[in-house]
Design a protein around this motif. Structure first.
Motif, short mmCIF file in Angstrom:
data_model
loop_
_atom_site.label_atom_id
_atom_site.label_comp_id
_atom_site.label_asym_id
_atom_site.label_seq_id
_atom_site.Cartn_x
_atom_site.Cartn_y
_atom_site.Cartn_z
N THR A 57 38.21 39.95 38.33
CA THR A 57 37.61 40.33 36.88
C THR A 57 37.54 41.97 36.80
O THR A 57 36.56 42.21 37.87
CB THR A 57 36.41 39.34 36.42
N GLU A 111 41.62 40.18 33.87
CA GLU A 111 41.37 39.14 34.72
C GLU A 111 42.41 38.62 35.35
O GLU A 111 43.56 38.59 34.88
CB GLU A 111 40.60 37.81 33.89
N THR A 133 43.81 35.59 38.06
CA THR A 133 43.56 34.49 39.08
C THR A 133 44.66 34.16 39.68
O THR A 133 45.93 34.62 39.26
CB THR A 133 43.22 33.35 38.18
N LYS A 162 39.68 34.77 42.19
CA LYS A 162 39.71 35.63 40.83
C LYS A 162 39.20 36.96 40.84
O LYS A 162 37.96 36.94 41.50
CB LYS A 162 38.77 34.57 40.02
#
Length: 891
Positions: A379, A309, A311, A377
């Motif tokens: 992922t 992940e 961000t 973001k």
């Protein structure tokens, strides 16, 4: 100022010195001092070089390898930065961090990345429009994963039949840790803290790994890595350049000759002339888990899981010229509430032999500030189940089942523009490397600014891949093994965007808007050259009662690729004249079914395409002596076009006044690029660490994709359904039709030289020195739609890397220099860069190590230019130096 010739001379000198020293090293190791090899320390960085060298030596294909120094300890903070140490590898950086990899001159789209044996595709973009905002391609973004999660990275440069087709430049294989690689219970913890000279923030990095192995019967390993940091790139930025006339500009201060030149419309003005800052708050989390089970001595089952992940909350701030005259310094008259700008006046102007304006002095031009905010973001999730089974002494089977998904969301990408007017002197250097603005007005006084425009947008992308593979190997004898296998890959990429623009347009034009910024302005004072007014988003939206709403989804697209493939390959080993000759020969067949869907204006469009092929491959290694071997390979490979070229979102439009019809679409009927590839290399191995290699490679590529523009064709020739736009279909004349097509052929020829050795033959403390160096020369040629020939976009013709290290059992240090020559892209190119990084360690105990990592010690500038000949400044940014100190503890 950066001098590429000096950089090249320094790199070449380093290579010459290393080769001279190598001669001494080889003589010492092959001669009377051979016993000194026993004194070489083969742990840490030197130990990783030894392990990587042996993997390269034993491979049947041309490859280079990087191996972790220990648990949770990769040689660099970023995988891309590690890869750039290898021959023929170049990277691009954003915010000072390596992002994407180019291999042997071909861009990131041509380099396939695999994770634990399965292809990995990450959705990527850049904060800068000129570097590809919200791009859709096949490249992988290496900033998604922390380097501590990996134990090995392999770069395969030649192709064999057992490899998945694609990745014309090569394949980068990433491998996470496995419990069977460690005995009993093992654990590692890495803690680092640092800062960057541009952001002056405190940056965190934490990583840990825990492994338990029950007698190689059952094992579990988990790892985690987390980091948080700020980045900042700042400098000078434009919107490219364009020739333009004076409009309503007052030219009376100019001489008659200068006035005539400006009025001719041949002068090329840079657009924007803006000071720019790109900032980001980044947080990265990575988790891995591996379970291994060996129910039989001959059967090993592995389940790998990885979650990543990343961000990235970004800000983008500009102070620019933004006028009716193409956003150049020649502004037009603008009226706001309570303020009216007089016509601009050009006081002085100078230009070069390409008619590029190098200097302009103007009064009363129009300015804008842009306050942009983004939340992003990324992922990534992957699960892979792998099995390896020795059914008999001669028959082996292996395979995997895997699923992965990557989502890249930008739910907020908003812009707030203010406008002002005043005087400006803009001064560009003749070599296109620098620019300087002098403002004749107060850019920090809110009374000089008026609100002008608010734009909201969002973008969403999703990538999914399901993969199944099965391989069998039958060993007829020690000299021959037949391998056969098949695979299925189901790939899908989809996305859409939303936007609402010009929220203040109507009240601004009617004068009903209180466009003063006094209630919500802020002063931005972190640019090295100037401070200016920006806005506080929350206060501004509250002031105007604006709620962030977005329009209906648009630019909707999806691309589905289902590929079935099979191969047969013979691995062989024989003797020729007392020398061992080994290698493989085989062929791979594939068939791909492509479905591309999208929304063009008011209707959905779906187009399908199927293509197939056979790819032969031969790799051979001749072991002339135990130290010297010669490699040769010949193969055919493919590279599938970018996802953006396949995507069927586009537009069908007709001008309300002229009736001019324009169609712009992707093209799912594109064929993959094909390549005939040849490699040859000689490799000499000596001592514990030493290696020198020299190689040549050639690729002949057919069917590179370019954008084609044709005029006056019937609508039926576009292949699109009728009535996507009312009244447009069948025999309707299309005035302009734009789409990507397979057109260009290209050729690439390159030379690679690399070496690594330690200097144990030197006296005293100097014996612990070592060097790793490589240099790659590339010549490429292709023909562009305008008929001109030139190098392939994105290709540097020279890269070289030098790492000098000193290492003992107690402490060590190294410094690395990475050079990449300039390279062209669409509408321009990038100047050469040299990045210098360093690392050091001190071993407190057998299990505890203190570390120091320094990135971009020279605060290198990234300089982008436009115009193939004029090479006018487009972007110029720097991102600061980063330093980390930390500790690595093994349990």
């Amino acid at each position: 100022m950066h001098h590429p010739r000096k950089t090249l001379a320094a790199g070449a000198a380093s290579g010459v010195i290393a080769f001279v020293l190598l001669g001494g090293a080889a003589h010492a190791q092959d001669g009377t001092q051979e016993g000194a090899v026993d004194e070489v320390v083969v742990t840490g960085f030197r130990g990783s070089l030894v392990a990587a060298r042996e993997l390269k030596r034993d491979a049947e294909i041309a490859s280079d390898v990087i191996v972790a120094e220990d648990m949770a300890k990769f040689p660099d903070l970023n995988l891309a930065e590690s890869l750039q140490r290898l021959p023929g590898v170049a990277i691009n950086r954003e915010g000072g961090e390596g992002r994407r990899v180019s291999l042997r001159g071909l861009g990131p789209d041509f380099t396939r990345v695999q994770l634990n044996g399965m292809e990995v595709l990450g959705n990527v973009d850049s904060p800068m429009d000129s570097r590809g905002q919200t791009s859709r391609d096949r490249a992988f973004d290496f900033n998604v994963f922390a380097s501590e999660l990996f134990t090995k990275v392999e770069v395969r440069k030649s192709f064999s039949a057992e490899q998945d087709e694609g990745g014309m430049a090569g394949t980068v294989g990433l491998y996470t840790a496995k419990p069977f690689a460690y005995d009993g219970t093992r654990a590692a913890l890495s803690v680092q803290g640092g800062t960057n000279s541009a952001t002056e923030d405190f940056q965190h990095r934490l990583a840990g790994m825990l492994s338990r192995n029950w007698d190689d019967r059952f094992g579990i390993l988990v790892s985690a890595a987390w980091s948080k940091r700020e980045t900042e790139e700042q400098g000078y930025n434009t919107y490219t350049a364009s020739p333009i006339g004076p409009g309503a500009t007052d030219l009376s201060p100019l001489s008659a000759a200068d006035r005539a030149k400006v009025q001719s419309g041949t002068l090329v003005f840079q657009r924007g002339n803006r000071l720019s800052v790109w900032g980001a708050d980044q947080e990265r989390l990575g988790l891995t888990a591996a379970v291994q089970w060996r129910p039989l001595d001959t059967l090993t089952l592995t389940l790998d899981g990885l979650y990543g992940e990343f961000t990235n909350d970004r800000s983008e701030l500009h102070l620019a010229t933004r006028a009716s005259q193409g956003s150049t310094i020649l502004g037009g008259t603008v009226r706001h509430s309570g303020i009216t700008s007089p016509p601009p006046r050009l006081n002085a102007v100078r230009w070069d032999e390409y008619n590029s304006v190098l200097y302009a002095d103007v009064d009363n031009t129009v300015f804008a500030t842009e306050t942009r905010r983004q939340e992003t973001k990324n992922t990534f999730q992957q699960v892979v189940f792998t099995g390896e089974w020795e059914l008999t002494d001669r028959l082996k089977v292996d395979g995997h089942l895997g699923h992965e998904q990557s989502d890249y969301d930008i739910p907020i990408s908003d812009k707030f523009y203010t406008e002002a007017f005043g005087g400006l002197i803009t001064d560009y250097s003749a070599d296109g490397r620098d620019a300087r603005n002098t403002y004749k007005w107060d850019t920090t006084d809110p009374n000089n600014f008026r609100a002008h425009e608010i734009d909201f947008s969002a973008t969403y992308q999703k990538t999914r891949l399901d993969n199944a593979e099965l391989n069998l190997a039958y060993e007829f004898s020690d000299a021959a093994t037949l391998k056969v296998g098949g695979s299925f890959r189901s790939f899908r990429n989809s996305g859409y965007s939303q936007s609402t623009d010009d929220l203040l347009k109507t009240p601004w034009e009617t004068g009903a808007l209180d466009d003063r910024v006094n209630d919500y302005y802020k002063i931005f004072d972190k640019h090295d050259d100037q401070s200016w007014v920006i806005v506080d988003w929350d206060k501004a939206l509250a002031k105007y009662g604006v709620t962030r709403t977005l329009g209906a989804p648009r630019s909707i697209y999806s691309v589905d690729e289902d590929t079935t493939a099979g191969y047969a390959q013979l691995d062989w080993r024989t003797e020729v004249g007392g020398m061992t000759l080994r290698g493989n020969v085989g062929a791979r067949v594939y068939e791909t079914e492509l479905t591309s869907s999208g929304v063009a204006n008011v209707g959905p469009v779906t187009v399908s395409n199927t293509y197939s092929g056979v790819l032969p491959a031969l790799n051979a290694v001749l072991e002339v002596t135990p130290q010297l071997q010669i490699r040769a390979s010949a193969a055919q490979n493919i590279n599938r076009p970018s996802l953006g070229s396949y995507a069927m979102n586009g537009s069908v439009s007709r001008d309300a006044n002229s009736g001019f019809v324009t169609v712009s679409m992707g093209n799912p009927e594109l064929d993959p690029y094909t390549s005939d590839e040849y490699d040859a290399a000689a490799e000499w191995y000596f001592g514990e660490v030493g290696m020198v290699a020299a190689g040549v490679f050639h690729k002949k590529i057919d069917g590179l994709v370019v954008s084609q523009r044709v005029t006056n064709v019937p609508y039926s020739s576009t292949g699109l359904p009728d009535n996507l736009l009312p009244g447009v279909g069948g025999s309707t004349n299309v005035d302009e039709f734009n789409r990507p097509i397979n057109l260009n052929d290209a050729e690439i020829t390159g030379l690679e030289f690399s070496l690594q050795t330690d200097f144990f033959f030197l006296p005293g403390v100097l014996k612990d020195l070592g060097v790793v160096a490589n240099i790659t020369f590339i010549d490429s040629k292709t023909t562009y739609p305008n008929g001109q020939t030139g190098p392939i976009w994105g290709m540097s013709d020279l890269t070289h890397n030098v790492t000098l290290y000193y290492e003992t059992a107690r402490w060590g240090a190294r410094v690395s220099s990475n050079y990449r020559s300039d390279y062209p892209i669409d509408q321009g190119g990038f100047r050469a860069t040299t990045y210098v990084d360093a690392a050091a360690f001190y071993q407190l105990t057998d299990r505890a190590r203190l570390t120091l990592d320094a990135i971009n010690l020279t605060d290198e500038r990234e300089i982008q230019y436009n115009g193939a000949q004029a090479k006018r400044l487009w972007n110029e940014t720097s991102s600061g130096r980063t330093v980390f100190v930390g500790a690595n503890i093994q349990f």
